[in-house]
Design an enzyme around this catalytic site. Structure first.
Site, PDB file in Angstrom:
ATOM      1  N   HIS A   7       0.800  -1.229   0.000  1.00 32.46           N
ATOM      2  CA  HIS A   7       0.000   0.000   0.000  1.00 32.46           C
ATOM      3  C   HIS A   7       0.839   1.288   0.000  1.00 32.46           C
ATOM      4  O   HIS A   7       0.774   2.132   0.897  1.00 32.46           O
ATOM      5  CB  HIS A   7      -1.129   0.020   1.030  1.00 32.46           C
ATOM      6  CG  HIS A   7      -0.829  -0.332   2.452  1.00 32.46           C
ATOM      7  ND1 HIS A   7       0.133   0.257   3.191  1.00 32.46           N
ATOM      8  CD2 HIS A   7      -1.448  -1.218   3.281  1.00 32.46           C
ATOM      9  CE1 HIS A   7       0.111  -0.228   4.416  1.00 32.46           C
ATOM     10  NE2 HIS A   7      -0.829  -1.130   4.494  1.00 32.46           N
ATOM     11  N   HIS A  42      -5.221 -10.483  13.170  1.00 30.44           N
ATOM     12  CA  HIS A  42      -5.299  -9.197  12.446  1.00 30.44           C
ATOM     13  C   HIS A  42      -6.099  -9.411  11.161  1.00 30.44           C
ATOM     14  O   HIS A  42      -5.898 -10.402  10.453  1.00 30.44           O
ATOM     15  CB  HIS A  42      -3.872  -8.744  12.139  1.00 30.44           C
ATOM     16  CG  HIS A  42      -3.750  -7.454  11.388  1.00 30.44           C
ATOM     17  ND1 HIS A  42      -4.715  -6.481  11.388  1.00 30.44           N
ATOM     18  CD2 HIS A  42      -2.733  -6.978  10.617  1.00 30.44           C
ATOM     19  CE1 HIS A  42      -4.294  -5.464  10.643  1.00 30.44           C
ATOM     20  NE2 HIS A  42      -3.106  -5.741  10.161  1.00 30.44           N
ATOM     21  N   GLU A  71      -6.202  -7.417   8.356  1.00 35.26           N
ATOM     22  CA  GLU A  71      -5.734  -6.946   7.044  1.00 35.26           C
ATOM     23  C   GLU A  71      -5.494  -8.156   6.130  1.00 35.26           C
ATOM     24  O   GLU A  71      -5.037  -9.224   6.561  1.00 35.26           O
ATOM     25  CB  GLU A  71      -4.465  -6.091   7.179  1.00 35.26           C
ATOM     26  CG  GLU A  71      -4.197  -5.321   5.897  1.00 35.26           C
ATOM     27  CD  GLU A  71      -3.214  -4.157   6.046  1.00 35.26           C
ATOM     28  OE1 GLU A  71      -2.547  -4.041   7.080  1.00 35.26           O
ATOM     29  OE2 GLU A  71      -3.133  -3.360   5.084  1.00 35.26           O
ATOM     30  N   ASP A 113      -3.461  -9.277   3.983  1.00 35.21           N
ATOM     31  CA  ASP A 113      -2.243 -10.080   3.836  1.00 35.21           C
ATOM     32  C   ASP A 113      -2.229 -11.225   4.847  1.00 35.21           C
ATOM     33  O   ASP A 113      -1.440 -12.158   4.713  1.00 35.21           O
ATOM     34  CB  ASP A 113      -0.966  -9.224   3.935  1.00 35.21           C
ATOM     35  CG  ASP A 113      -0.971  -8.228   5.079  1.00 35.21           C
ATOM     36  OD1 ASP A 113      -2.053  -7.837   5.538  1.00 35.21           O
ATOM     37  OD2 ASP A 113       0.131  -7.838   5.510  1.00 35.21           O
ATOM     38  N   HIS A 170      -1.639  -3.222  13.971  1.00 35.46           N
ATOM     39  CA  HIS A 170      -1.623  -2.124  13.063  1.00 35.46           C
ATOM     40  C   HIS A 170      -3.001  -1.557  12.776  1.00 35.46           C
ATOM     41  O   HIS A 170      -3.144  -0.451  12.247  1.00 35.46           O
ATOM     42  CB  HIS A 170      -0.936  -2.664  11.779  1.00 35.46           C
ATOM     43  CG  HIS A 170      -1.040  -1.936  10.526  1.00 35.46           C
ATOM     44  ND1 HIS A 170      -1.328  -2.528   9.327  1.00 35.46           N
ATOM     45  CD2 HIS A 170      -0.872  -0.615  10.274  1.00 35.46           C
ATOM     46  CE1 HIS A 170      -1.314  -1.638   8.371  1.00 35.46           C
ATOM     47  NE2 HIS A 170      -1.043  -0.477   8.897  1.00 35.46           N
ATOM     48  N   ASP A 208       1.569  -7.896  13.104  1.00 35.72           N
ATOM     49  CA  ASP A 208       2.427  -7.019  12.290  1.00 35.72           C
ATOM     50  C   ASP A 208       3.643  -6.485  13.057  1.00 35.72           C
ATOM     51  O   ASP A 208       4.643  -6.097  12.436  1.00 35.72           O
ATOM     52  CB  ASP A 208       1.622  -5.803  11.815  1.00 35.72           C
ATOM     53  CG  ASP A 208       0.834  -6.081  10.540  1.00 35.72           C
ATOM     54  OD1 ASP A 208       1.151  -7.052   9.831  1.00 35.72           O
ATOM     55  OD2 ASP A 208      -0.095  -5.311  10.254  1.00 35.72           O
ATOM     56  N   TYR A 249      10.295  -0.811   7.785  1.00 32.32           N
ATOM     57  CA  TYR A 249       8.947  -1.304   8.089  1.00 32.32           C
ATOM     58  C   TYR A 249       8.317  -0.445   9.198  1.00 32.32           C
ATOM     59  O   TYR A 249       7.167  -0.003   9.097  1.00 32.32           O
ATOM     60  CB  TYR A 249       9.073  -2.765   8.520  1.00 32.32           C
ATOM     61  CG  TYR A 249       7.806  -3.476   8.877  1.00 32.32           C
ATOM     62  CD1 TYR A 249       7.149  -4.277   7.946  1.00 32.32           C
ATOM     63  CD2 TYR A 249       7.271  -3.396  10.161  1.00 32.32           C
ATOM     64  CE1 TYR A 249       5.994  -4.963   8.293  1.00 32.32           C
ATOM     65  CE2 TYR A 249       6.134  -4.072  10.510  1.00 32.32           C
ATOM     66  CZ  TYR A 249       5.495  -4.858   9.572  1.00 32.32           C
ATOM     67  OH  TYR A 249       4.361  -5.541   9.918  1.00 32.32           O
ATOM     68  N   HIS A 303       5.371 -11.036   9.460  1.00 31.41           N
ATOM     69  CA  HIS A 303       6.210 -10.758   8.282  1.00 31.41           C
ATOM     70  C   HIS A 303       7.674 -10.935   8.671  1.00 31.41           C
ATOM     71  O   HIS A 303       8.080 -10.521   9.768  1.00 31.41           O
ATOM     72  CB  HIS A 303       6.043  -9.315   7.790  1.00 31.41           C
ATOM     73  CG  HIS A 303       4.663  -8.954   7.347  1.00 31.41           C
ATOM     74  ND1 HIS A 303       4.113  -9.400   6.161  1.00 31.41           N
ATOM     75  CD2 HIS A 303       3.722  -8.168   7.916  1.00 31.41           C
ATOM     76  CE1 HIS A 303       2.889  -8.909   6.034  1.00 31.41           C
ATOM     77  NE2 HIS A 303       2.622  -8.155   7.084  1.00 31.41           N
TER      78      HIS A 303
HETATM   79 FE1  FEO Z   1      -1.516  -4.794   8.787  1.00 33.24          FE
HETATM   80 FE2  FEO Z   1       0.613  -7.278   7.608  1.00 33.24          FE
HETATM   81  O1  FEO Z   1      -0.956  -6.246   7.752  1.00 33.24           O
END
Ligand code: FEO
Length: 395
Positions: free
Chosen positions: A24, A78, A80, A82, A145, A164, A191, A224
């Site tokens: 994003h 989470h 989101e 991903d 996040h 995250d 990040y 991640h």
């Molecule tokens: Fe807030 Fe890795 O997504």
């Protein structure tokens, strides 16, 4: 990538996205991983999923350890996509009636993403889920996040699934901090600057809360990048330092230019800054990505923004950058604006307005030069650089 055992009966079953370059609006040249984790216990538990297009790869990874249909509990730390994009595929495989644990906000947000009547089991902050030999404790981490975010902690292994937080957009052959070493820190820093900077005050509160709770953390498993098993305190300390945003004697000069006039000013400002002994870095916004510039701004004491006036306004890349920076809410910066113009010259005023809205300390009304800077204009830019450099010396 094959599943990897992190602790007895706990596996990384995530995927590497080697080719992704944009998250994003943030440039991620090293790709990313979407980490999911499988816990084998009396209740087999999957923590998080992956992007939708990798859902089958996730299920294949799980199948190398256990039949996915034997998963009893699904945890969503989470919403989101991903991490949740693979949920519909995973839930249909493991059984759509299996309990899906998430925060209350997670239930709301997942329901708004997926029109599915899953067996939601919203959990409270501090709630405990017994898996058999182990248990999961849930910690709400709102806005880290998203409002739905939470951590899951395995007390028996002192292992934190941190969603995250503490991650990096980095795809590589390594899975652990001790395998990649210091080389991971620039990825972690970038990040933080591009994903979490605006939540810096919450991060400081969270670290304090975790310290007060006396949680011992032996391993951090983010969603991640790499797993912190050798020295999890390293990334926690780095987060505290980055969140504090202590300004260094460093200035970032960020600009775009039409016919090199604003560039001439930028380079003269850098000369002036350097004369005062501060570190000075210029970034042309069509040569550097906004996400790299904001990473440099993280510890800079000063931000100097330049734009030519185009059609009575800002140059588009500068407007883009200001919007991006404003959203990430860096603080404790001194600032100034500059730019060349032809006849109307609104850009400096527009930059100043944005910098003031960011609560940066404007230390100069701004430098406007009509058309091409001559010796006087260049000297004025050097003096602006010196003024900012001297202000940084006094920090
Ligand atoms: Fe807030 Fe890795 O997504």
């Amino acid at each position: 990538m094959k599943p990897i055992e992190i602790a007895k009966g706990i596996y990384w079953v995530g995927v590497a996205d080697w080719n992704v370059r944009d998250f994003h609006g943030y440039f991620i040249p090293a790709g990313s991983t979407y980490n999911a984790y499988l816990i084998l216990d009396d209740k087999v538990t999957l923590i998080d999923t992956v992007k939708k297009e990798f859902a089958d790869q996730l299920l294949d990874n799980i199948a190398q350890i256990i039949d996915p249909r034997k998963i009893d509990y699904m945890i969503s730390n989470h919403t989101e996509m991903d991490h949740s994009g693979g949920l519909p595929r995973v839930m249909s495989e493991i059984g759509a009636d299996k309990p899906l644990y998430c925060s209350k906000m997670g239930q709301k947000n997942l329901s708004l993403h997926f029109q599915e009547k899953w067996n939601y089991q919203p959990v409270e902050n501090g709630g405990v889920l017994n898996l058999g030999k182990r248990s999961l404790t849930f910690l709400e981490t709102r806005m880290l996040h998203w409002p739905d975010s939470m951590f899951s902690y395995v007390k028996e292994e002192q292992l934190l699934f941190s969603s995250d937080a503490f991650g990096e957009h980095y795809a590589g052959p390594e899975r652990f901090d001790d395998e990649v070493g210091e080389a991971i820190m620039p990825h972690a820093r970038k990040y933080f600057a591009n994903i979490l900077l605006l939540y810096a005050p919450l991060i400081l509160q969270l670290v304090e809360k975790v310290t007060q709770m006396g949680l011992t953390i032996k391993t951090i498993c983010p969603d991640h990048g790499i797993i912190w098993r050798q020295d999890p305190s390293k990334i926690i300390k780095a987060y505290v330092e980055w969140s504090q945003q202590k300004p260094k004697k460093k200035a970032v000069v960020v600009y775009d230019t039409m016919w090199h006039s604003t560039q001439i000013l930028a380079e003269a400002i850098v000369d002036g800054l350097s004369q005062t002994g501060v570190e000075a870095k210029p970034f042309h916004l069509r040569a550097s990505h906004r996400s790299d510039v904001i990473t440099e701004i993280l510890d800079a004491g000063a931000v100097i923004v330049g734009s030519p006036t185009l059609n009575n306004g800002l140059f588009p890349t500068v407007a883009d950058f200001l919007t991006y920076m404003k959203g990430l809410k860096p603080n404790k910066k001194i600032a100034a604006a500059f730019g060349s113009y032809g006849w109307s010259g609104e850009a400096v005023k527009l930059i100043n307005k944005e910098l003031e809205e960011m609560k940066f300390e404007l230390i100069d009304p701004g430098l406007k030069i009509q058309f091409i800077p001559g010796p006087q204009g260049i000297e004025a830019a050097v003096q602006l650089g010196r003024k900012v450099g001297q202000a940084l010396q006094n920090l």
